[in-house]
Design a protein around this motif. Structure first.
Motif, PDB file in Angstrom:
ATOM      1  N   ALA A  43      33.294  27.479  23.967  1.00  0.00           N
ATOM      2  CA  ALA A  43      32.491  27.199  22.814  1.00  0.00           C
ATOM      3  C   ALA A  43      31.500  25.967  22.611  1.00  0.00           C
ATOM      4  CB  ALA A  43      33.331  27.738  21.482  1.00  0.00           C
ATOM      5  N   GLN A  44      32.382  24.956  23.107  1.00  0.00           N
ATOM      6  CA  GLN A  44      31.662  23.585  23.007  1.00  0.00           C
ATOM      7  C   GLN A  44      30.415  23.574  23.760  1.00  0.00           C
ATOM      8  OE1 GLN A  44      35.416  20.596  22.163  1.00  0.00           O
ATOM      9  NE2 GLN A  44      35.639  21.939  23.910  1.00  0.00           N
ATOM     10  N   ASP A  45      30.441  24.208  24.923  1.00  0.00           N
ATOM     11  CA  ASP A  45      29.014  24.180  25.370  1.00  0.00           C
ATOM     12  C   ASP A  45      27.776  24.504  24.605  1.00  0.00           C
ATOM     13  OD1 ASP A  45      30.336  23.536  27.932  1.00  0.00           O
ATOM     14  OD2 ASP A  45      29.861  25.362  28.933  1.00  0.00           O
ATOM     15  N   TRP A  46      27.931  25.251  23.761  1.00  0.00           N
ATOM     16  CA  TRP A  46      26.919  25.555  22.795  1.00  0.00           C
ATOM     17  C   TRP A  46      26.879  24.505  21.660  1.00  0.00           C
ATOM     18  CZ3 TRP A  46      27.803  31.505  20.898  1.00  0.00           C
ATOM     19  CH2 TRP A  46      27.991  32.107  22.034  1.00  0.00           C
ATOM     20  N   MET A  47      27.673  23.421  21.580  1.00  0.00           N
ATOM     21  CA  MET A  47      27.487  22.579  20.269  1.00  0.00           C
ATOM     22  C   MET A  47      26.518  21.364  20.665  1.00  0.00           C
ATOM     23  SD  MET A  47      31.514  22.916  19.005  1.00  0.00           S
ATOM     24  CE  MET A  47      32.121  24.335  18.734  1.00  0.00           C
ATOM     25  N   ASN A  48      26.295  20.939  19.428  1.00  0.00           N
ATOM     26  CA  ASN A  48      25.712  19.501  19.315  1.00  0.00           C
ATOM     27  C   ASN A  48      26.649  18.508  18.971  1.00  0.00           C
ATOM     28  OD1 ASN A  48      25.848  19.407  16.498  1.00  0.00           O
ATOM     29  ND2 ASN A  48      23.735  20.698  16.308  1.00  0.00           N
ATOM     30  N   GLN A  67      28.408  18.996  15.440  1.00  0.00           N
ATOM     31  CA  GLN A  67      29.299  20.011  15.527  1.00  0.00           C
ATOM     32  C   GLN A  67      30.506  19.717  16.249  1.00  0.00           C
ATOM     33  OE1 GLN A  67      26.563  23.098  17.242  1.00  0.00           O
ATOM     34  NE2 GLN A  67      26.194  23.967  15.283  1.00  0.00           N
ATOM     35  N   LEU A  68      30.330  19.287  17.285  1.00  0.00           N
ATOM     36  CA  LEU A  68      31.557  18.564  18.115  1.00  0.00           C
ATOM     37  C   LEU A  68      32.343  17.720  17.413  1.00  0.00           C
ATOM     38  CD1 LEU A  68      30.628  17.900  21.810  1.00  0.00           C
ATOM     39  CD2 LEU A  68      32.197  19.738  21.115  1.00  0.00           C
ATOM     40  N   ASN A  69      31.873  16.888  16.769  1.00  0.00           N
ATOM     41  CA  ASN A  69      32.646  15.723  15.759  1.00  0.00           C
ATOM     42  C   ASN A  69      33.413  16.513  14.682  1.00  0.00           C
ATOM     43  OD1 ASN A  69      32.292  12.743  16.748  1.00  0.00           O
ATOM     44  ND2 ASN A  69      30.352  13.996  17.134  1.00  0.00           N
ATOM     45  N   VAL A  79      43.499  37.822  12.458  1.00  0.00           N
ATOM     46  CA  VAL A  79      42.229  37.897  13.026  1.00  0.00           C
ATOM     47  C   VAL A  79      41.233  37.634  11.951  1.00  0.00           C
ATOM     48  CG1 VAL A  79      40.259  39.042  14.621  1.00  0.00           C
ATOM     49  CG2 VAL A  79      42.897  39.703  15.046  1.00  0.00           C
ATOM     50  N   HIS A  80      40.409  36.496  12.367  1.00  0.00           N
ATOM     51  CA  HIS A  80      39.577  36.060  11.257  1.00  0.00           C
ATOM     52  C   HIS A  80      38.233  36.085  11.636  1.00  0.00           C
ATOM     53  CE1 HIS A  80      43.034  33.958   9.378  1.00  0.00           C
ATOM     54  NE2 HIS A  80      43.191  33.730  10.460  1.00  0.00           N
ATOM     55  N   HIS A  81      37.143  36.709  10.964  1.00  0.00           N
ATOM     56  CA  HIS A  81      35.765  36.375  11.258  1.00  0.00           C
ATOM     57  C   HIS A  81      35.310  35.037  10.608  1.00  0.00           C
ATOM     58  CE1 HIS A  81      30.959  37.430  10.609  1.00  0.00           C
ATOM     59  NE2 HIS A  81      31.198  37.039  11.642  1.00  0.00           N
ATOM     60  N   ALA A  82      35.436  34.005  11.571  1.00  0.00           N
ATOM     61  CA  ALA A  82      35.027  32.457  11.228  1.00  0.00           C
ATOM     62  C   ALA A  82      34.922  31.808  12.644  1.00  0.00           C
ATOM     63  CB  ALA A  82      36.346  32.119  10.571  1.00  0.00           C
ATOM     64  N   ASN A  83      34.075  30.610  12.397  1.00  0.00           N
ATOM     65  CA  ASN A  83      34.268  29.578  13.384  1.00  0.00           C
ATOM     66  C   ASN A  83      35.493  28.772  13.540  1.00  0.00           C
ATOM     67  OD1 ASN A  83      33.757  27.219  11.839  1.00  0.00           O
ATOM     68  ND2 ASN A  83      31.663  27.823  11.887  1.00  0.00           N
ATOM     69  N   LEU A  84      35.937  28.086  14.415  1.00  0.00           N
ATOM     70  CA  LEU A  84      36.887  27.387  14.687  1.00  0.00           C
ATOM     71  C   LEU A  84      37.250  26.130  13.565  1.00  0.00           C
ATOM     72  CD1 LEU A  84      37.229  26.655  18.359  1.00  0.00           C
ATOM     73  CD2 LEU A  84      39.042  27.761  17.050  1.00  0.00           C
ATOM     74  N   THR A  85      35.968  25.473  13.229  1.00  0.00           N
ATOM     75  CA  THR A  85      36.188  24.419  12.205  1.00  0.00           C
ATOM     76  C   THR A  85      36.398  24.767  10.868  1.00  0.00           C
ATOM     77  OG1 THR A  85      34.232  23.341  13.693  1.00  0.00           O
ATOM     78  CG2 THR A  85      34.726  22.390  11.467  1.00  0.00           C
ATOM     79  N   LYS A 113      24.213  32.764  13.694  1.00  0.00           N
ATOM     80  CA  LYS A 113      23.051  32.288  13.680  1.00  0.00           C
ATOM     81  C   LYS A 113      23.319  30.530  13.683  1.00  0.00           C
ATOM     82  CE  LYS A 113      19.893  35.731  11.672  1.00  0.00           C
ATOM     83  NZ  LYS A 113      18.975  35.603  12.349  1.00  0.00           N
ATOM     84  N   ASP A 114      24.171  30.090  12.709  1.00  0.00           N
ATOM     85  CA  ASP A 114      24.394  28.755  12.566  1.00  0.00           C
ATOM     86  C   ASP A 114      24.623  28.355  14.017  1.00  0.00           C
ATOM     87  OD1 ASP A 114      23.630  28.974  10.169  1.00  0.00           O
ATOM     88  OD2 ASP A 114      25.697  29.130   9.142  1.00  0.00           O
ATOM     89  N   ALA A 115      25.750  28.789  14.720  1.00  0.00           N
ATOM     90  CA  ALA A 115      26.110  28.541  16.036  1.00  0.00           C
ATOM     91  C   ALA A 115      25.153  28.521  16.992  1.00  0.00           C
ATOM     92  CB  ALA A 115      27.267  29.263  16.312  1.00  0.00           C
ATOM     93  N   LEU A 116      24.310  29.301  16.931  1.00  0.00           N
ATOM     94  CA  LEU A 116      23.380  29.385  18.266  1.00  0.00           C
ATOM     95  C   LEU A 116      22.010  28.838  18.112  1.00  0.00           C
ATOM     96  CD1 LEU A 116      23.770  33.192  19.134  1.00  0.00           C
ATOM     97  CD2 LEU A 116      24.484  31.209  20.470  1.00  0.00           C
ATOM     98  N   LEU A 117      21.477  28.632  16.635  1.00  0.00           N
ATOM     99  CA  LEU A 117      19.941  28.346  16.563  1.00  0.00           C
ATOM    100  C   LEU A 117      19.735  27.051  16.260  1.00  0.00           C
ATOM    101  CD1 LEU A 117      18.964  31.510  14.592  1.00  0.00           C
ATOM    102  CD2 LEU A 117      18.933  31.254  16.975  1.00  0.00           C
ATOM    103  N   GLN A 118      19.300  26.251  17.140  1.00  0.00           N
ATOM    104  CA  GLN A 118      19.107  24.682  16.880  1.00  0.00           C
ATOM    105  C   GLN A 118      17.648  24.187  17.323  1.00  0.00           C
ATOM    106  OE1 GLN A 118      21.981  22.861  19.779  1.00  0.00           O
ATOM    107  NE2 GLN A 118      23.512  24.211  19.161  1.00  0.00           N
ATOM    108  N   HIS A 119      16.712  25.216  17.555  1.00  0.00           N
ATOM    109  CA  HIS A 119      15.313  24.935  17.624  1.00  0.00           C
ATOM    110  C   HIS A 119      14.364  25.683  16.792  1.00  0.00           C
ATOM    111  CE1 HIS A 119      17.156  23.394  21.641  1.00  0.00           C
ATOM    112  NE2 HIS A 119      16.357  22.609  21.505  1.00  0.00           N
ATOM    113  N   LYS A 120      13.195  25.295  16.509  1.00  0.00           N
ATOM    114  CA  LYS A 120      12.349  25.961  15.707  1.00  0.00           C
ATOM    115  C   LYS A 120      11.916  27.441  16.330  1.00  0.00           C
ATOM    116  CE  LYS A 120      10.581  21.782  13.284  1.00  0.00           C
ATOM    117  NZ  LYS A 120       9.445  21.021  13.032  1.00  0.00           N
TER     118      LYS A 120
END
Length: 415
Positions: A337-342, A345-347, A312-318, A17-24
Motif C-alpha cells: 500500500a505504501q507504494d501508492w502514498m505521498n 500520507q506516509l508520515n 473486517v473494516h472498510h477503512a484505511n490503515l491510518t 478516491k482519496d488513496a488513489l487520486l493525486q493529480h488533476k
C-alpha cells in the motif's frame, strides 16, 4: 463497517478516491489514476498475492499477538489464525474485498467440514457451493454482506454463483491472467503446459524455450510500455513508475520477464500454488501440489476456532489505527500500500503505527521496486524508533513464492 448495498456506487467510494487520486483530472497522470480507480472499484483479487508463509516467518508470529493487516483476497489473515493470535483487524478500501473477507470468515465458522470449505474456495465446477451458501453461510452474515452476495447482475445470476465455477478466475486479476493466456496462445504458447514439468530443470527449460521469447514480441513490448496494461494486476500508475525505473527503453517487459522467471523456475510446482494460479488458472489437485496455507487440512481446526477473533473494516490503515489505544498492536502487515502514498500520507501512517506499536512490534511490507519506500522519507523522530532488518528482509524476499514484488521489508520497534 461500510454500506455494502447490492448496487452500491463503488465508483463513488470516497476512501478509494482519496488513496488513489493525486493529480488533476485533465492531465495525463490524472486520467491514468482515474482509469485505474474505475477498474479498482470492482473485485480485484479473488486470492491474495503475498506469500503467507514468508509473512509469518518475518513477523515471528506467535500466540497472543495482535495484528492489523490489509485484507485483499482474505487468504493471509486466515492463515495467520493458525498461529492463534489474540486479534486480527482487517482493513480494506475496496468494499468488494470487505465482502469477500467476511464471506471467507463465515465459511470457516459455519460450513460443516474442511472438505466443504476447500470445495467452496478451490474447486472447479462445484454446483453445490451456492446452495451451501444459502444453507450454512447466509444466515450468519450481516445484512449488507448477505445482500452483496445475493445481488443479481445483468445476467440474472447472483454474485455467489461465481463460486459454482472457479472463483479464482473472477475479479480484475483473474480476467487479466485470462487475457495473458489468450495473448500467449496467439503466439502459439499454452502456458498451462508448464504444469507437466516434473523437475525444476524441466520448468526452466519450458520458461527459456516458450515463455521468455514472448517478451520480445512487438505486441507485448508495446502493451507493457503503457501504464494501463498493468492495471489488471492491481498495479496503479505510481507502482508502474517504480517498475519502469528498473529497466531501460520505456517498457517494463524486462522486469516482468524477471518476475515471471522467478515464479516459473525458482520453486517446484508442487510447492507453489501461486504458479498454478498464473499458469493453469486453478489450484493443483491433491496429487499435483499443495493448496494455500489457509486451505490446508492441518490448519483447518485452528482457523475455524479462531475465526471469531477477526474483525473486517472498510477503512484505511491510518484511520483504523487512529482509533486504537497506544501500545496495542504487535504486528502490522501493509502489503504494497505504501507504494501508492505521498510523503504526507506516509508520515501520517507511520505516526499512528509508532503510537500504537508495542515494544518489539514488527511491520512488514512489499514494494514493486527493490528498495524500501520509507527510507529517507520519515522524520528522524519516527524513523529513529525503528530498526530495519535488511539481511533478513532480503533472505525472505528470495523465498516469496508469489514472485511478483521487487522487495520485502521488515521493521522492528526498538523500544
Amino acid at each position: 463497517m461500510t454500506d455494502l448495498a447490492p448496487d452500491a456506487g463503488f465508483r463513488r467510494n470516497r476512501k478509494l478516491k482519496d488513496a488513489l487520486l493525486q493529480h488533476k483530472p485533465l492531465t495525463r497522470d490524472g486520467l491514468s489514476e482515474r482509469l485505474f480507480e474505475l477498474l479498482f472499484s470492482g473485485l480485484v483479487y479473488a486470492q491474495i498475492w503475498e506469500d503467507p508463509e514468508v509473512d509469518m516467518q518475518a513477523m515471528e508470529l506467535a500466540e497472543g499477538h495482535s495484528i492489523v493487516t490489509i485484507g485483499s483476497g482474505g487468504c493471509n489473515a486466515l492463515a495467520y489464525l493458525s498461529r492463534h493470535p489474540s486479534r486480527i483487524d482487517v482493513v480494506d478500501l475496496n468494499p468488494n474485498h470487505v465482502a469477500l473477507n467476511r464471506l471467507k470468515l463465515a465459511a470457516f465458522r459455519h460450513l460443516p467440514d474442511h472438505a466443504t470449505v476447500v470445495r467452496h474456495f478451490a474447486a472447479d465446477n462445484s454446483r453445490t457451493n451456492s446452495r451451501n451458501f444459502d444453507r450454512y453461510i447466509a444466515p450468519y452474515l450481516d445484512a449488507q454482506t448477505r445482500a452483496y452476495w445475493t445481488h443479481r447482475g445483468l445476467t440474472g445470476k447472483r454474485r455467489i454463483a461465481a463460486f459454482n465455477r472457479n472463483f479464482c478466475r473472477t475479479g480484475l486479476l483473474g480476467r487479466f491472467i485470462g487475457a495473458g493466456h489468450a495473448i500467449a496462445r496467439l503466439h502459439g504458447v499454452r502456458l498451462d503446459e508448464i504444469t507437466q514439468a516434473r523437475t525444476l530443470r524441466e520448468q526452466r527449460q519450458f520458461f527459456d524455450d516458450r515463455i521468455a521469447p514472448l517478451f520480445e514480441k512487438p505486441l507485448i513490448r508495446w502493451m507493457t510500455s503503457r501504464k494501463s496494461s498493468l492495471f489488471g494486476l492491481g498495479i496503479p500508475p505510481q507502482q508502474y513508475d517504480e517498475l519502469a525505473s528498473l529497466s531501460e527503453g520505456g517498457t517494463i517487459a524486462p522486469v516482468l520477464r524477471h518476475r515471471l522467471e522467478k515464479l516459473a523456475c525458482h520453486f517446484p510446482l508442487k510447492e507453489n500454488y501461486f504458479a498454478w494460479q498464473a499458469f493453469a488458472r486453478r489450484y493443483p489437485e491433491a496429487h499435483e501440489g499443495t493448496l494455500p496455507t489457509y486451505l490446508k487440512a492441518e490448519n483447518y481446526a485452528a482457523i475455524r476456532a479462531n475465526a471469531e477473533r477477526v474483525t473486517v473494516h472498510h477503512a484505511n490503515l491510518t484511520e483504523l489505527l487512529a482509533g486504537k489505544p497506544a501500545l496495542s498492536v504487535d504486528r502490522f502487515v501493509l502489503l504494497d500500500a505504501q507504494d501508492w502514498m505521498n510523503d504526507g500520507q506516509l508520515n501520517e501512517l507511520w505516526s499512528e503505527i509508532t503510537r500504537t506499536a508495542t515494544p518489539g512490534a514488527r511491520v512488514i511490507f512489499r514494494t514493486a521496486a527493490e528498495k524500501s519506500v520509507i527510507e529517507g522519507r520519515l522524520p528522524e523522530a519516527l524513523a529513529g524508533q525503528w530498526v530495519y532488518h535488511a539481511e533478513r528482509s532480503a533472505e525472505l524476499n528470495k523465498l516469496d513464492r508469489s514472485a511478483i514484488y521487487g522487495g520485502f521489508h521488515i521493521y522492528e520497534k526498538t523500544a
